[in-house]
Design a protein around this motif. Structure first.
Motif, PDB file in Angstrom:
ATOM      1  N   THR A  78     -30.230   3.974 -55.665  1.00  0.00           N
ATOM      2  CA  THR A  78     -30.742   3.761 -54.316  1.00  0.00           C
ATOM      3  C   THR A  78     -32.256   3.651 -54.352  1.00  0.00           C
ATOM      4  OG1 THR A  78     -30.833   6.137 -53.893  1.00  0.00           O
ATOM      5  CG2 THR A  78     -28.836   4.995 -53.203  1.00  0.00           C
ATOM      6  N   ASP A  79     -32.760   2.896 -53.407  1.00  0.00           N
ATOM      7  CA  ASP A  79     -34.194   2.757 -53.233  1.00  0.00           C
ATOM      8  C   ASP A  79     -34.666   3.946 -52.399  1.00  0.00           C
ATOM      9  OD1 ASP A  79     -36.785   2.047 -52.715  1.00  0.00           O
ATOM     10  OD2 ASP A  79     -36.290   0.194 -51.632  1.00  0.00           O
ATOM     11  N   LEU A  80     -35.592   4.723 -52.913  1.00  0.00           N
ATOM     12  CA  LEU A  80     -36.050   5.903 -52.193  1.00  0.00           C
ATOM     13  C   LEU A  80     -36.677   5.559 -50.845  1.00  0.00           C
ATOM     14  CD1 LEU A  80     -37.535   8.060 -55.079  1.00  0.00           C
ATOM     15  CD2 LEU A  80     -35.322   8.284 -53.944  1.00  0.00           C
ATOM     16  N   ASP A  81     -37.211   4.353 -50.709  1.00  0.00           N
ATOM     17  CA  ASP A  81     -37.798   3.951 -49.435  1.00  0.00           C
ATOM     18  C   ASP A  81     -36.730   3.583 -48.410  1.00  0.00           C
ATOM     19  OD1 ASP A  81     -40.412   4.306 -50.318  1.00  0.00           O
ATOM     20  OD2 ASP A  81     -40.502   2.281 -51.153  1.00  0.00           O
ATOM     21  N   ASP A  82     -35.511   3.296 -48.869  1.00  0.00           N
ATOM     22  CA  ASP A  82     -34.437   2.891 -47.970  1.00  0.00           C
ATOM     23  C   ASP A  82     -33.099   3.291 -48.586  1.00  0.00           C
ATOM     24  OD1 ASP A  82     -32.927   1.773 -45.987  1.00  0.00           O
ATOM     25  OD2 ASP A  82     -33.440  -0.305 -46.456  1.00  0.00           O
TER      26      ASP A  82
END
Length: 119
Positions: A78-82
């Motif tokens: 997962t993208d930590l920003d989203d």
């Protein structure tokens, strides 16, 4: 066997029965040094559920929800920003949200709406 019984009857088992099953599981852990993290996760979840059943501690439900989302997070990138961009994460978030608030109305984009409001 105690773990299987506890897991398969989780919605109907009493706190006392669950306490007995957990005692059996804990005794087995002390005997067996080799234990995978999946077993530890299940044991921890059962202990939290027992605590909720015995003391009606809603915080235990929130901890279970967090661990459930973390479990999916370990399975997918997962993208930590989203972090809700991954379909698996968005799906688990929705599942947990529905379980914690069964009266909440489900909408197809509600996970994305929450995600978008955090950006």
């Amino acid at each position: 066997m105690a773990r299987t019984t506890a897991c398969s009857n989780i919605l109907t088992i009493s706190a006392a029965e669950l306490r007995d099953k957990l005692a059996t599981i804990y005794d087995a852990i002390l005997i067996d040094d080799g234990l995978d993290t999946g077993v530890l996760t299940v044991i921890s979840a059962l202990a939290r559920w027992k605590s909720y059943l015995e003391q009606n501690r809603r915080g235990e439900l929130y901890e279970l929800a967090i661990r459930s989302i973390e479990d999916v997070d370990h399975q997918v990138s997962t993208d930590l920003d989203d972090f809700l961009a991954a379909p698996e994460m968005a799906s688990e978030y929705e599942r947990v949200r529905r379980l914690l608030d069964p009266g909440a109305r489900q909408t197809p984009d509600s996970a994305h709406a929450v995600r978008d409001s955090n950006t």
